[in-house]
Design a protein around this motif. Structure first.
Motif, PDB file in Angstrom:
ATOM      1  N   SER A  28       6.892  -2.301  -5.436  1.00 24.33           N
ATOM      2  CA  SER A  28       5.884  -2.030  -4.437  1.00 24.33           C
ATOM      3  C   SER A  28       5.024  -3.265  -4.255  1.00 24.33           C
ATOM      4  O   SER A  28       4.872  -4.072  -5.164  1.00 24.33           O
ATOM      5  CB  SER A  28       4.993  -0.853  -4.855  1.00 24.33           C
ATOM      6  OG  SER A  28       5.776   0.294  -5.050  1.00 24.33           O
ATOM      7  N   SER A  29       4.443  -3.413  -3.071  1.00 23.94           N
ATOM      8  CA  SER A  29       3.571  -4.555  -2.821  1.00 23.94           C
ATOM      9  C   SER A  29       2.525  -4.166  -1.803  1.00 23.94           C
ATOM     10  O   SER A  29       2.809  -3.452  -0.868  1.00 23.94           O
ATOM     11  CB  SER A  29       4.383  -5.741  -2.291  1.00 23.94           C
ATOM     12  OG  SER A  29       5.108  -5.385  -1.130  1.00 23.94           O
ATOM     13  N   ASP A  30       1.280  -4.608  -2.027  1.00 24.69           N
ATOM     14  CA  ASP A  30       0.189  -4.347  -1.109  1.00 24.69           C
ATOM     15  C   ASP A  30      -0.044  -5.603  -0.280  1.00 24.69           C
ATOM     16  O   ASP A  30      -0.489  -6.619  -0.806  1.00 24.69           O
ATOM     17  CB  ASP A  30      -1.088  -3.989  -1.879  1.00 24.69           C
ATOM     18  CG  ASP A  30      -0.929  -2.672  -2.628  1.00 24.69           C
ATOM     19  OD1 ASP A  30       0.047  -1.969  -2.341  1.00 24.69           O
ATOM     20  OD2 ASP A  30      -1.780  -2.372  -3.468  1.00 24.69           O
ATOM     21  N   GLN A  31       0.250  -5.527   1.003  1.00 24.49           N
ATOM     22  CA  GLN A  31       0.159  -6.705   1.837  1.00 24.49           C
ATOM     23  C   GLN A  31       0.111  -6.301   3.304  1.00 24.49           C
ATOM     24  O   GLN A  31       0.221  -5.124   3.647  1.00 24.49           O
ATOM     25  CB  GLN A  31       1.348  -7.628   1.580  1.00 24.49           C
ATOM     26  CG  GLN A  31       2.685  -6.913   1.668  1.00 24.49           C
ATOM     27  CD  GLN A  31       3.810  -7.717   1.052  1.00 24.49           C
ATOM     28  OE1 GLN A  31       3.695  -8.911   0.860  1.00 24.49           O
ATOM     29  NE2 GLN A  31       4.907  -7.066   0.730  1.00 24.49           N
ATOM     30  N   LEU A  88       2.539   2.858   5.579  1.00 30.21           N
ATOM     31  CA  LEU A  88       1.503   2.148   6.310  1.00 30.21           C
ATOM     32  C   LEU A  88       0.170   2.840   6.064  1.00 30.21           C
ATOM     33  O   LEU A  88       0.011   4.029   6.357  1.00 30.21           O
ATOM     34  CB  LEU A  88       1.827   2.136   7.799  1.00 30.21           C
ATOM     35  CG  LEU A  88       3.123   1.402   8.176  1.00 30.21           C
ATOM     36  CD1 LEU A  88       3.549   1.735   9.585  1.00 30.21           C
ATOM     37  CD2 LEU A  88       2.936  -0.091   8.024  1.00 30.21           C
ATOM     38  N   ARG A  89      -0.779   2.091   5.518  1.00 22.31           N
ATOM     39  CA  ARG A  89      -2.077   2.655   5.174  1.00 22.31           C
ATOM     40  C   ARG A  89      -3.181   1.635   5.467  1.00 22.31           C
ATOM     41  O   ARG A  89      -2.947   0.428   5.380  1.00 22.31           O
ATOM     42  CB  ARG A  89      -2.132   3.006   3.672  1.00 22.31           C
ATOM     43  CG  ARG A  89      -1.198   4.136   3.271  1.00 22.31           C
ATOM     44  CD  ARG A  89      -1.662   5.470   3.842  1.00 22.31           C
ATOM     45  NE  ARG A  89      -0.829   6.572   3.394  1.00 22.31           N
ATOM     46  CZ  ARG A  89       0.246   6.992   4.050  1.00 22.31           C
ATOM     47  NH1 ARG A  89       0.621   6.366   5.156  1.00 22.31           N
ATOM     48  NH2 ARG A  89       0.946   8.004   3.603  1.00 22.31           N
ATOM     49  N   PRO A  90      -4.382   2.094   5.797  1.00 15.90           N
ATOM     50  CA  PRO A  90      -5.504   1.156   5.945  1.00 15.90           C
ATOM     51  C   PRO A  90      -5.923   0.618   4.587  1.00 15.90           C
ATOM     52  O   PRO A  90      -5.605   1.213   3.553  1.00 15.90           O
ATOM     53  CB  PRO A  90      -6.603   2.028   6.570  1.00 15.90           C
ATOM     54  CG  PRO A  90      -6.277   3.413   6.114  1.00 15.90           C
ATOM     55  CD  PRO A  90      -4.779   3.487   6.048  1.00 15.90           C
ATOM     56  N   ASN A  91      -6.633  -0.499   4.589  1.00 13.25           N
ATOM     57  CA  ASN A  91      -7.034  -1.106   3.318  1.00 13.25           C
ATOM     58  C   ASN A  91      -8.377  -0.588   2.812  1.00 13.25           C
ATOM     59  O   ASN A  91      -8.928  -1.132   1.861  1.00 13.25           O
ATOM     60  CB  ASN A  91      -7.074  -2.633   3.445  1.00 13.25           C
ATOM     61  CG  ASN A  91      -8.005  -3.089   4.555  1.00 13.25           C
ATOM     62  OD1 ASN A  91      -8.706  -2.283   5.164  1.00 13.25           O
ATOM     63  ND2 ASN A  91      -8.001  -4.382   4.818  1.00 13.25           N
ATOM     64  N   ARG A 127      -0.887  -2.490   3.757  1.00  9.79           N
ATOM     65  CA  ARG A 127      -2.245  -1.953   3.759  1.00  9.79           C
ATOM     66  C   ARG A 127      -3.187  -2.818   4.596  1.00  9.79           C
ATOM     67  O   ARG A 127      -4.161  -3.360   4.090  1.00  9.79           O
ATOM     68  CB  ARG A 127      -2.764  -1.838   2.327  1.00  9.79           C
ATOM     69  CG  ARG A 127      -1.932  -0.907   1.447  1.00  9.79           C
ATOM     70  CD  ARG A 127      -2.582  -0.707   0.099  1.00  9.79           C
ATOM     71  NE  ARG A 127      -1.780   0.088  -0.793  1.00  9.79           N
ATOM     72  CZ  ARG A 127      -1.767   1.419  -0.824  1.00  9.79           C
ATOM     73  NH1 ARG A 127      -2.541   2.088   0.014  1.00  9.79           N
ATOM     74  NH2 ARG A 127      -1.005   2.071  -1.669  1.00  9.79           N
ATOM     75  N   CYS A 128      -2.896  -2.947   5.870  1.00  2.18           N
ATOM     76  CA  CYS A 128      -3.757  -3.695   6.784  1.00  2.18           C
ATOM     77  C   CYS A 128      -3.782  -2.978   8.125  1.00  2.18           C
ATOM     78  O   CYS A 128      -2.962  -2.100   8.400  1.00  2.18           O
ATOM     79  CB  CYS A 128      -3.261  -5.123   6.974  1.00  2.18           C
ATOM     80  SG  CYS A 128      -3.376  -6.149   5.487  1.00  2.18           S
ATOM     81  N   SER A 129      -4.713  -3.371   8.973  1.00  4.14           N
ATOM     82  CA  SER A 129      -4.801  -2.752  10.292  1.00  4.14           C
ATOM     83  C   SER A 129      -3.695  -3.239  11.212  1.00  4.14           C
ATOM     84  O   SER A 129      -3.377  -2.583  12.204  1.00  4.14           O
ATOM     85  CB  SER A 129      -6.159  -3.047  10.927  1.00  4.14           C
ATOM     86  OG  SER A 129      -6.348  -4.445  11.071  1.00  4.14           O
ATOM     87  N   GLN A 130      -3.082  -4.388  10.873  1.00  4.59           N
ATOM     88  CA  GLN A 130      -1.950  -4.874  11.656  1.00  4.59           C
ATOM     89  C   GLN A 130      -1.131  -5.837  10.810  1.00  4.59           C
ATOM     90  O   GLN A 130      -1.616  -6.401   9.836  1.00  4.59           O
ATOM     91  CB  GLN A 130      -2.427  -5.557  12.936  1.00  4.59           C
ATOM     92  CG  GLN A 130      -3.306  -6.760  12.715  1.00  4.59           C
ATOM     93  CD  GLN A 130      -3.822  -7.331  14.022  1.00  4.59           C
ATOM     94  OE1 GLN A 130      -4.096  -6.609  14.978  1.00  4.59           O
ATOM     95  NE2 GLN A 130      -3.959  -8.646  14.075  1.00  4.59           N
ATOM     96  N   GLY A 131       0.128  -5.982  11.183  1.00  2.00           N
ATOM     97  CA  GLY A 131       1.016  -6.856  10.433  1.00  2.00           C
ATOM     98  C   GLY A 131       2.422  -6.778  10.989  1.00  2.00           C
ATOM     99  O   GLY A 131       2.632  -6.399  12.156  1.00  2.00           O
ATOM    100  N   SER A 132       3.403  -7.103  10.160  1.00  4.41           N
ATOM    101  CA  SER A 132       4.787  -7.128  10.636  1.00  4.41           C
ATOM    102  C   SER A 132       5.748  -6.851   9.499  1.00  4.41           C
ATOM    103  O   SER A 132       5.391  -6.939   8.319  1.00  4.41           O
ATOM    104  CB  SER A 132       5.116  -8.482  11.268  1.00  4.41           C
ATOM    105  OG  SER A 132       5.003  -9.521  10.305  1.00  4.41           O
TER     106      SER A 132
END
Length: 287
Positions: A25-28, A70-73, A51-56
Protein backbone atom coordinates in the motif's frame (compact mmCIF):
# COMPACT_ATOMS: atom_id res chain seq x y z
CA UNK A 1 -21.88 -7.76 -15.95
CA UNK A 2 -18.82 -9.83 -15.07
CA UNK A 3 -16.41 -11.20 -17.63
CA UNK A 4 -15.69 -14.95 -17.43
CA UNK A 5 -12.19 -14.21 -16.19
CA UNK A 6 -13.43 -11.82 -13.53
CA UNK A 7 -16.16 -14.18 -12.35
CA UNK A 8 -13.66 -16.98 -11.83
CA UNK A 9 -10.94 -14.84 -10.25
CA UNK A 10 -12.72 -12.23 -8.17
CA UNK A 11 -13.59 -14.27 -5.09
CA UNK A 12 -10.18 -15.92 -4.62
CA UNK A 13 -8.48 -12.61 -5.44
CA UNK A 14 -10.39 -10.74 -2.75
CA UNK A 15 -9.92 -13.53 -0.25
CA UNK A 16 -6.19 -13.62 -0.87
CA UNK A 17 -5.98 -9.87 -0.47
CA UNK A 18 -7.85 -9.91 2.81
CA UNK A 19 -5.60 -12.70 4.12
CA UNK A 20 -2.61 -10.34 3.55
CA UNK A 21 -1.55 -11.37 0.06
CA UNK A 22 -1.74 -7.77 -1.17
CA UNK A 23 1.60 -6.60 -2.49
CA UNK A 24 1.83 -3.18 -0.86
CA UNK A 25 0.00 0.00 0.00
CA UNK A 26 1.12 3.57 -0.54
CA UNK A 27 -0.28 6.97 0.40
CA UNK A 28 0.30 9.37 -2.46
CA UNK A 29 -1.32 11.58 -5.11
CA UNK A 30 -0.22 9.63 -8.17
CA UNK A 31 0.79 6.04 -8.83
CA UNK A 32 2.77 4.34 -11.57
CA UNK A 33 3.21 0.59 -11.76
CA UNK A 34 3.79 -2.29 -14.13
CA UNK A 35 2.05 -5.62 -14.51
CA UNK A 36 5.42 -7.16 -15.28
CA UNK A 37 6.38 -6.95 -11.60
CA UNK A 38 3.92 -9.69 -10.74
CA UNK A 39 3.29 -11.35 -14.10
CA UNK A 40 4.39 -14.74 -12.73
CA UNK A 41 1.67 -14.56 -10.05
CA UNK A 42 -1.07 -12.70 -11.91
CA UNK A 43 -3.71 -13.71 -9.36
CA UNK A 44 -2.35 -11.10 -6.94
CA UNK A 45 -4.43 -8.03 -6.22
CA UNK A 46 -2.40 -4.93 -5.46
CA UNK A 47 -3.96 -2.33 -3.18
CA UNK A 48 -3.24 1.27 -4.13
CA UNK A 49 -4.18 4.20 -1.89
CA UNK A 50 -4.35 7.69 -3.40
CA UNK A 51 -5.02 10.37 -0.79
CA UNK A 52 -5.17 13.72 -2.58
CA UNK A 53 -7.83 15.91 -4.13
CA UNK A 54 -6.35 15.20 -7.56
CA UNK A 55 -3.70 13.05 -9.17
CA UNK A 56 -3.14 10.32 -11.74
CA UNK A 57 -2.63 6.60 -12.26
CA UNK A 58 -0.49 4.87 -14.89
CA UNK A 59 -0.46 1.06 -15.09
CA UNK A 60 1.90 -0.33 -17.73
CA UNK A 61 1.45 -3.79 -19.23
CA UNK A 62 -1.56 -4.61 -17.01
CA UNK A 63 -1.98 -8.20 -15.82
CA UNK A 64 -4.31 -9.49 -13.12
CA UNK A 65 -6.01 -6.68 -11.22
CA UNK A 66 -5.45 -3.76 -8.88
CA UNK A 67 -7.77 -2.08 -6.39
CA UNK A 68 -7.50 1.70 -6.24
CA UNK A 69 -8.78 3.42 -3.09
CA UNK A 70 -9.39 7.15 -3.60
CA UNK A 71 -9.67 9.17 -0.40
CA UNK A 72 -9.14 12.79 0.68
CA UNK A 73 -6.07 13.54 2.77
CA UNK A 74 -8.13 14.94 5.65
CA UNK A 75 -10.65 13.30 7.93
CA UNK A 76 -13.96 15.17 7.84
CA UNK A 77 -17.69 14.32 7.85
CA UNK A 78 -17.92 16.20 4.54
CA UNK A 79 -15.58 13.64 2.93
CA UNK A 80 -18.41 11.12 2.77
CA UNK A 81 -20.29 13.46 0.42
CA UNK A 82 -17.50 13.80 -2.12
CA UNK A 83 -17.69 12.56 -5.69
CA UNK A 84 -14.80 11.10 -7.69
CA UNK A 85 -14.26 11.90 -11.36
CA UNK A 86 -11.78 10.09 -13.59
CA UNK A 87 -10.69 11.04 -17.10
CA UNK A 88 -8.87 8.36 -19.16
CA UNK A 89 -6.13 9.46 -21.54
CA UNK A 90 -6.56 8.97 -25.28
CA UNK A 91 -3.99 6.14 -25.22
CA UNK A 92 -5.51 4.30 -22.27
CA UNK A 93 -6.69 0.70 -22.62
CA UNK A 94 -5.98 -2.86 -21.62
CA UNK A 95 -8.45 -3.01 -18.72
CA UNK A 96 -12.06 -2.87 -17.68
CA UNK A 97 -12.77 -0.60 -14.72
CA UNK A 98 -15.39 -1.49 -12.11
CA UNK A 99 -16.65 0.01 -8.88
CA UNK A 100 -16.13 -2.45 -6.04
CA UNK A 101 -18.32 -2.01 -2.98
CA UNK A 102 -18.02 -4.83 -0.47
CA UNK A 103 -17.28 -7.34 -3.22
CA UNK A 104 -20.16 -6.24 -5.47
CA UNK A 105 -19.04 -4.88 -8.82
CA UNK A 106 -20.58 -2.32 -11.16
CA UNK A 107 -19.02 -1.76 -14.58
CA UNK A 108 -17.83 1.81 -14.95
CA UNK A 109 -15.68 1.77 -18.07
CA UNK A 110 -15.04 -0.88 -20.73
CA UNK A 111 -11.65 -1.21 -22.36
CA UNK A 112 -12.90 0.10 -25.71
CA UNK A 113 -14.35 3.21 -24.07
CA UNK A 114 -11.08 4.52 -22.59
CA UNK A 115 -9.93 6.24 -25.79
CA UNK A 116 -13.00 8.51 -25.84
CA UNK A 117 -11.56 10.36 -22.86
CA UNK A 118 -14.98 10.99 -21.35
CA UNK A 119 -15.11 11.96 -17.70
CA UNK A 120 -16.84 9.43 -15.45
CA UNK A 121 -18.03 10.48 -11.97
CA UNK A 122 -19.36 8.52 -9.00
CA UNK A 123 -19.96 9.00 -5.30
CA UNK A 124 -16.97 8.19 -3.11
CA UNK A 125 -19.30 5.96 -1.08
CA UNK A 126 -19.82 3.69 -4.09
CA UNK A 127 -16.50 2.03 -3.34
CA UNK A 128 -13.03 1.56 -4.74
CA UNK A 129 -11.95 1.11 -8.35
CA UNK A 130 -11.39 -2.53 -9.33
CA UNK A 131 -9.23 -2.40 -12.47
CA UNK A 132 -9.06 -5.77 -14.22
CA UNK A 133 -6.62 -6.48 -17.05
CA UNK A 134 -8.22 -7.77 -20.25
CA UNK A 135 -6.25 -10.81 -21.54
CA UNK A 136 -4.18 -10.04 -24.64
CA UNK A 137 -1.49 -12.06 -26.36
CA UNK A 138 0.65 -8.94 -26.65
CA UNK A 139 0.59 -6.60 -23.62
CA UNK A 140 3.66 -4.59 -24.67
CA UNK A 141 1.53 -1.70 -25.92
CA UNK A 142 -1.16 -1.81 -23.25
CA UNK A 143 -1.43 0.94 -20.68
CA UNK A 144 -4.19 2.12 -18.37
CA UNK A 145 -3.85 5.80 -17.61
CA UNK A 146 -6.24 8.33 -16.13
CA UNK A 147 -6.43 11.51 -14.08
CA UNK A 148 -8.72 11.76 -11.07
CA UNK A 149 -10.24 14.57 -9.03
CA UNK A 150 -12.34 14.64 -5.89
CA UNK A 151 -15.18 17.13 -6.25
CA UNK A 152 -17.95 18.41 -4.01
CA UNK A 153 -21.34 16.73 -3.79
CA UNK A 154 -22.85 19.39 -6.06
CA UNK A 155 -22.83 16.72 -8.76
CA UNK A 156 -25.37 14.60 -6.92
CA UNK A 157 -25.35 10.85 -6.25
CA UNK A 158 -26.35 9.83 -9.78
CA UNK A 159 -23.88 12.05 -11.65
CA UNK A 160 -21.95 10.49 -14.52
CA UNK A 161 -20.07 13.57 -15.70
CA UNK A 162 -18.97 17.00 -14.57
CA UNK A 163 -21.97 18.70 -16.11
CA UNK A 164 -24.55 20.23 -13.82
CA UNK A 165 -28.19 20.71 -14.81
CA UNK A 166 -29.02 24.24 -15.92
CA UNK A 167 -30.98 26.15 -13.31
CA UNK A 168 -30.93 29.73 -12.04
CA UNK A 169 -28.76 30.20 -8.96
CA UNK A 170 -30.35 31.55 -5.81
CA UNK A 171 -29.00 34.75 -4.25
CA UNK A 172 -27.22 32.70 -1.59
CA UNK A 173 -25.62 30.42 -4.21
CA UNK A 174 -24.35 33.42 -6.19
CA UNK A 175 -22.77 35.07 -3.15
CA UNK A 176 -21.19 31.81 -2.04
CA UNK A 177 -19.87 31.10 -5.55
CA UNK A 178 -18.08 34.46 -5.59
CA UNK A 179 -16.26 33.49 -2.40
CA UNK A 180 -15.46 29.84 -3.11
CA UNK A 181 -15.34 29.08 -6.85
CA UNK A 182 -12.13 28.44 -8.78
CA UNK A 183 -12.63 31.50 -10.99
CA UNK A 184 -14.62 34.72 -10.73
CA UNK A 185 -14.65 37.41 -13.39
CA UNK A 186 -16.77 40.25 -14.74
CA UNK A 187 -17.17 40.32 -18.49
CA UNK A 188 -19.16 39.60 -21.63
CA UNK A 189 -19.88 36.71 -23.97
CA UNK A 190 -18.16 36.96 -27.33
CA UNK A 191 -18.94 33.63 -28.98
CA UNK A 192 -20.79 30.37 -28.31
CA UNK A 193 -19.88 27.11 -30.05
CA UNK A 194 -22.38 24.29 -29.76
CA UNK A 195 -20.86 20.82 -29.66
CA UNK A 196 -22.45 17.42 -29.17
CA UNK A 197 -21.62 17.01 -25.51
CA UNK A 198 -21.15 20.59 -24.32
CA UNK A 199 -21.13 24.23 -25.34
CA UNK A 200 -17.94 26.30 -25.35
CA UNK A 201 -18.45 29.93 -24.37
CA UNK A 202 -15.70 32.39 -25.30
CA UNK A 203 -15.68 35.31 -22.88
CA UNK A 204 -13.85 38.59 -22.50
CA UNK A 205 -13.11 39.55 -18.90
CA UNK A 206 -12.81 43.22 -17.87
CA UNK A 207 -12.27 42.53 -14.15
CA UNK A 208 -10.67 39.29 -13.01
CA UNK A 209 -11.18 38.65 -9.31
CA UNK A 210 -9.70 35.16 -9.07
CA UNK A 211 -8.58 32.17 -11.13
CA UNK A 212 -7.21 28.89 -9.81
CA UNK A 213 -5.10 28.27 -12.90
CA UNK A 214 -4.58 30.37 -16.01
CA UNK A 215 -8.01 29.83 -17.52
CA UNK A 216 -8.08 33.38 -18.84
CA UNK A 217 -5.15 34.83 -20.79
CA UNK A 218 -4.13 38.43 -20.29
CA UNK A 219 -4.12 40.85 -23.21
CA UNK A 220 -0.99 42.50 -21.85
CA UNK A 221 0.09 44.95 -19.15
CA UNK A 222 -1.50 47.94 -20.83
CA UNK A 223 -4.63 46.08 -21.89
CA UNK A 224 -6.68 45.25 -18.81
CA UNK A 225 -8.60 42.46 -20.56
CA UNK A 226 -8.55 38.69 -20.32
CA UNK A 227 -10.01 36.12 -22.69
CA UNK A 228 -10.81 32.46 -22.23
CA UNK A 229 -13.27 29.63 -22.80
CA UNK A 230 -15.79 28.18 -20.38
CA UNK A 231 -17.68 24.93 -20.93
CA UNK A 232 -21.28 24.25 -20.00
CA UNK A 233 -24.02 21.72 -20.83
CA UNK A 234 -25.48 22.20 -24.34
CA UNK A 235 -29.07 22.38 -23.08
CA UNK A 236 -28.40 25.65 -21.27
CA UNK A 237 -28.99 27.56 -24.49
CA UNK A 238 -26.60 30.43 -23.78
CA UNK A 239 -26.14 32.99 -26.56
CA UNK A 240 -23.64 35.72 -27.32
CA UNK A 241 -24.96 39.22 -26.81
CA UNK A 242 -24.69 42.53 -25.05
CA UNK A 243 -24.47 43.02 -21.33
CA UNK A 244 -22.03 42.20 -18.58
CA UNK A 245 -22.10 39.06 -16.47
CA UNK A 246 -20.33 37.82 -13.39
CA UNK A 247 -18.84 34.49 -14.44
CA UNK A 248 -18.10 31.94 -11.72
CA UNK A 249 -17.26 28.28 -11.92
CA UNK A 250 -14.88 25.41 -11.31
CA UNK A 251 -11.77 24.08 -13.03
CA UNK A 252 -11.80 20.34 -13.72
CA UNK A 253 -8.97 18.53 -15.49
CA UNK A 254 -7.61 21.88 -16.66
CA UNK A 255 -10.93 23.03 -18.15
CA UNK A 256 -13.22 25.79 -16.87
CA UNK A 257 -16.88 24.83 -16.25
CA UNK A 258 -19.55 27.45 -15.76
CA UNK A 259 -21.26 27.80 -12.40
CA UNK A 260 -23.46 30.77 -11.50
CA UNK A 261 -23.39 33.54 -14.10
CA UNK A 262 -25.82 36.33 -13.18
CA UNK A 263 -25.94 39.61 -15.03
CA UNK A 264 -23.52 41.92 -13.29
CA UNK A 265 -26.20 44.50 -12.45
CA UNK A 266 -28.25 41.78 -10.71
CA UNK A 267 -25.22 40.60 -8.76
CA UNK A 268 -24.43 44.19 -7.75
CA UNK A 269 -27.95 44.65 -6.42
CA UNK A 270 -28.00 41.51 -4.28
CA UNK A 271 -24.41 42.08 -3.13
CA UNK A 272 -25.22 45.60 -1.90
CA UNK A 273 -28.36 44.34 -0.16
CA UNK A 274 -26.38 41.61 1.62
CA UNK A 275 -23.68 44.14 2.51
CA UNK A 276 -26.26 46.38 4.19
CA UNK A 277 -27.68 43.41 6.10
CA UNK A 278 -24.24 42.15 7.09
CA UNK A 279 -24.82 38.73 5.52
CA UNK A 280 -22.13 38.72 2.82
CA UNK A 281 -19.84 35.66 3.17
CA UNK A 282 -16.89 37.66 1.78
CA UNK A 283 -15.91 41.08 0.48
CA UNK A 284 -15.60 41.88 -3.25
CA UNK A 285 -14.36 45.11 -4.82
CA UNK A 286 -17.32 46.27 -6.92
CA UNK A 287 -16.21 49.75 -8.04
Amino acid sequence: MLTPMLASLLLPLLLLCRISFCQYSSDQCSWKGSGLTHESHARDVEQVYLRCSQGSLEWLYPTGAIIVNLRPNTVSPAAARLSVCIKPSADSGGTNIYLDRNGKLRLLLREQDHAQGKVQCFSIQEGALFIEAVPHLDISRRITEFQYELVSDRLGPDAQSLEEPCHPCSDTEVLLAVCTNDFVGRGSIRRVEQEEEHSTVTVEISRLYRQKIHVFASGGVRVRRWTGSIKMPPQCGVRAGEGEFLFTGTVRFGEAWMGCAPRYKDFLRLYNEAEQQGTNPCHVETD
